[in-house]
Design a protein around this motif. Sequence first.
Motif, PDB file in Angstrom:
ATOM      1  N   LEU A  83       0.851  -1.192   0.000  1.00  0.00           N
ATOM      2  CA  LEU A  83       0.000   0.000   0.000  1.00  0.00           C
ATOM      3  C   LEU A  83       0.881   1.233   0.000  1.00  0.00           C
ATOM      4  N   ASN A  84       0.460   2.251  -0.732  1.00  0.00           N
ATOM      5  CA  ASN A  84       1.210   3.500  -0.682  1.00  0.00           C
ATOM      6  C   ASN A  84       0.769   4.330   0.528  1.00  0.00           C
ATOM      7  N   GLU A  85       1.444   5.413   0.762  1.00  0.00           N
ATOM      8  CA  GLU A  85       1.182   6.256   1.937  1.00  0.00           C
ATOM      9  C   GLU A  85      -0.266   6.750   1.975  1.00  0.00           C
ATOM     10  N   ASP A  86      -0.768   7.196   0.847  1.00  0.00           N
ATOM     11  CA  ASP A  86      -2.132   7.724   0.799  1.00  0.00           C
ATOM     12  C   ASP A  86      -3.158   6.632   1.097  1.00  0.00           C
ATOM     13  N   GLU A  87      -2.983   5.460   0.485  1.00  0.00           N
ATOM     14  CA  GLU A  87      -3.894   4.346   0.748  1.00  0.00           C
ATOM     15  C   GLU A  87      -3.857   3.966   2.222  1.00  0.00           C
ATOM     16  N   TYR A  88      -2.651   3.878   2.759  1.00  0.00           N
ATOM     17  CA  TYR A  88      -2.478   3.516   4.164  1.00  0.00           C
ATOM     18  C   TYR A  88      -3.181   4.510   5.086  1.00  0.00           C
ATOM     19  N   GLN A  89      -2.928   5.792   4.898  1.00  0.00           N
ATOM     20  CA  GLN A  89      -3.516   6.821   5.768  1.00  0.00           C
ATOM     21  C   GLN A  89      -5.043   6.846   5.652  1.00  0.00           C
ATOM     22  N   THR A  90      -5.544   6.694   4.440  1.00  0.00           N
ATOM     23  CA  THR A  90      -6.993   6.698   4.230  1.00  0.00           C
ATOM     24  C   THR A  90      -7.648   5.521   4.947  1.00  0.00           C
ATOM     25  N   LEU A  91      -7.090   4.334   4.765  1.00  0.00           N
ATOM     26  CA  LEU A  91      -7.649   3.142   5.411  1.00  0.00           C
ATOM     27  C   LEU A  91      -7.550   3.234   6.926  1.00  0.00           C
ATOM     28  N   LEU A  92      -6.439   3.768   7.399  1.00  0.00           N
ATOM     29  CA  LEU A  92      -6.249   3.925   8.834  1.00  0.00           C
ATOM     30  C   LEU A  92      -7.297   4.864   9.433  1.00  0.00           C
ATOM     31  N   ARG A  93      -7.558   5.968   8.755  1.00  0.00           N
ATOM     32  CA  ARG A  93      -8.574   6.920   9.228  1.00  0.00           C
ATOM     33  C   ARG A  93      -9.957   6.269   9.279  1.00  0.00           C
ATOM     34  N   VAL A  94     -10.281   5.490   8.260  1.00  0.00           N
ATOM     35  CA  VAL A  94     -11.582   4.825   8.231  1.00  0.00           C
ATOM     36  C   VAL A  94     -11.687   3.824   9.389  1.00  0.00           C
ATOM     37  N   CYS A  95     -10.624   3.062   9.610  1.00  0.00           N
ATOM     38  CA  CYS A  95     -10.624   2.111  10.739  1.00  0.00           C
ATOM     39  C   CYS A  95     -10.820   2.839  12.063  1.00  0.00           C
ATOM     40  N   GLU A  96     -10.130   3.927  12.255  1.00  0.00           N
ATOM     41  CA  GLU A  96     -10.260   4.695  13.492  1.00  0.00           C
ATOM     42  C   GLU A  96     -11.681   5.223  13.658  1.00  0.00           C
ATOM     43  N   ARG A  97     -12.279   5.647  12.563  1.00  0.00           N
ATOM     44  CA  ARG A  97     -13.658   6.149  12.605  1.00  0.00           C
ATOM     45  C   ARG A  97     -14.613   5.015  12.987  1.00  0.00           C
ATOM     46  N   ILE A  98     -14.424   3.847  12.389  1.00  0.00           N
ATOM     47  CA  ILE A  98     -15.285   2.707  12.696  1.00  0.00           C
ATOM     48  C   ILE A  98     -15.122   2.294  14.157  1.00  0.00           C
ATOM     49  N   ILE A  99     -13.891   2.229  14.635  1.00  0.00           N
ATOM     50  CA  ILE A  99     -13.659   1.873  16.039  1.00  0.00           C
ATOM     51  C   ILE A  99     -14.362   2.859  16.964  1.00  0.00           C
ATOM     52  N   SER A 100     -14.280   4.130  16.643  1.00  0.00           N
ATOM     53  CA  SER A 100     -14.954   5.154  17.448  1.00  0.00           C
ATOM     54  C   SER A 100     -16.472   4.955  17.427  1.00  0.00           C
ATOM     55  N   MET A 101     -17.018   4.684  16.260  1.00  0.00           N
ATOM     56  CA  MET A 101     -18.461   4.471  16.133  1.00  0.00           C
ATOM     57  C   MET A 101     -18.903   3.219  16.896  1.00  0.00           C
ATOM     58  N   LEU A 102     -18.108   2.163  16.810  1.00  0.00           N
ATOM     59  CA  LEU A 102     -18.443   0.932  17.520  1.00  0.00           C
ATOM     60  C   LEU A 102     -18.367   1.123  19.030  1.00  0.00           C
ATOM     61  N   THR A 103     -17.397   1.904  19.471  1.00  0.00           N
ATOM     62  CA  THR A 103     -17.263   2.190  20.899  1.00  0.00           C
ATOM     63  C   THR A 103     -18.491   2.951  21.401  1.00  0.00           C
ATOM     64  N   LYS A 104     -18.920   3.939  20.637  1.00  0.00           N
ATOM     65  CA  LYS A 104     -20.109   4.700  21.019  1.00  0.00           C
ATOM     66  C   LYS A 104     -21.358   3.823  21.011  1.00  0.00           C
ATOM     67  N   LEU A 105     -21.465   2.963  19.998  1.00  0.00           N
ATOM     68  CA  LEU A 105     -22.612   2.058  19.939  1.00  0.00           C
ATOM     69  C   LEU A 105     -22.603   1.107  21.146  1.00  0.00           C
ATOM     70  N   TYR A 106     -21.461   0.554  21.454  1.00  0.00           N
ATOM     71  CA  TYR A 106     -21.319  -0.350  22.605  1.00  0.00           C
ATOM     72  C   TYR A 106     -21.718   0.348  23.894  1.00  0.00           C
ATOM     73  N   ASN A 107     -21.214   1.560  24.081  1.00  0.00           N
ATOM     74  CA  ASN A 107     -21.496   2.312  25.308  1.00  0.00           C
ATOM     75  C   ASN A 107     -22.946   2.806  25.401  1.00  0.00           C
ATOM     76  N   SER A 108     -23.671   2.773  24.285  1.00  0.00           N
ATOM     77  CA  SER A 108     -25.063   3.234  24.307  1.00  0.00           C
ATOM     78  C   SER A 108     -25.991   2.199  24.950  1.00  0.00           C
ATOM     79  N   PHE A 109     -25.502   0.976  25.146  1.00  0.00           N
ATOM     80  CA  PHE A 109     -26.323  -0.074  25.753  1.00  0.00           C
ATOM     81  C   PHE A 109     -26.181  -0.051  27.256  1.00  0.00           C
TER      82      PHE A 109
END
Length: 109
Positions: A83-109
């Motif tokens: 993966l090039n730098e741009d692909e890596y950074q983009t995928l990493l940001r998306v993963c971080e966003r998903i983890i944040s969303m999942l954490t919020k969803l988990y904590n909402s229960f």
Amino acid sequence: MDVYKLSHDLTKRIYELQKKFPKEEIYGLVAQLRRSSSSIVANLIEGNYRFSKKEFKHFISISRGSCAELRYLIFLSYELGYLNEDEYQTLLRVCERIISMLTKLYNSF
């Protein structure tokens, strides 16, 4: 939910990017990338169809773990030059966003 769509889109992106990986990685890194990315949304869907909030919460936790695994596999792919730098950074940001969303969803229960 937005986390379903974002996770699904990430899985499609992983499938597209892995096409340029070396053929010798098809049963190694490529298979792991596919499995961990698709596991995020698959576990959310499975958990959502369970009969209790407790079970759903458990599957949210599994999805979060799969996303953390994917984050490492993306880093490894970058370090190996697949993966090039741009692909890596983009995928990493998306993963971080998903983890944040999942954490919020988990904590909402």
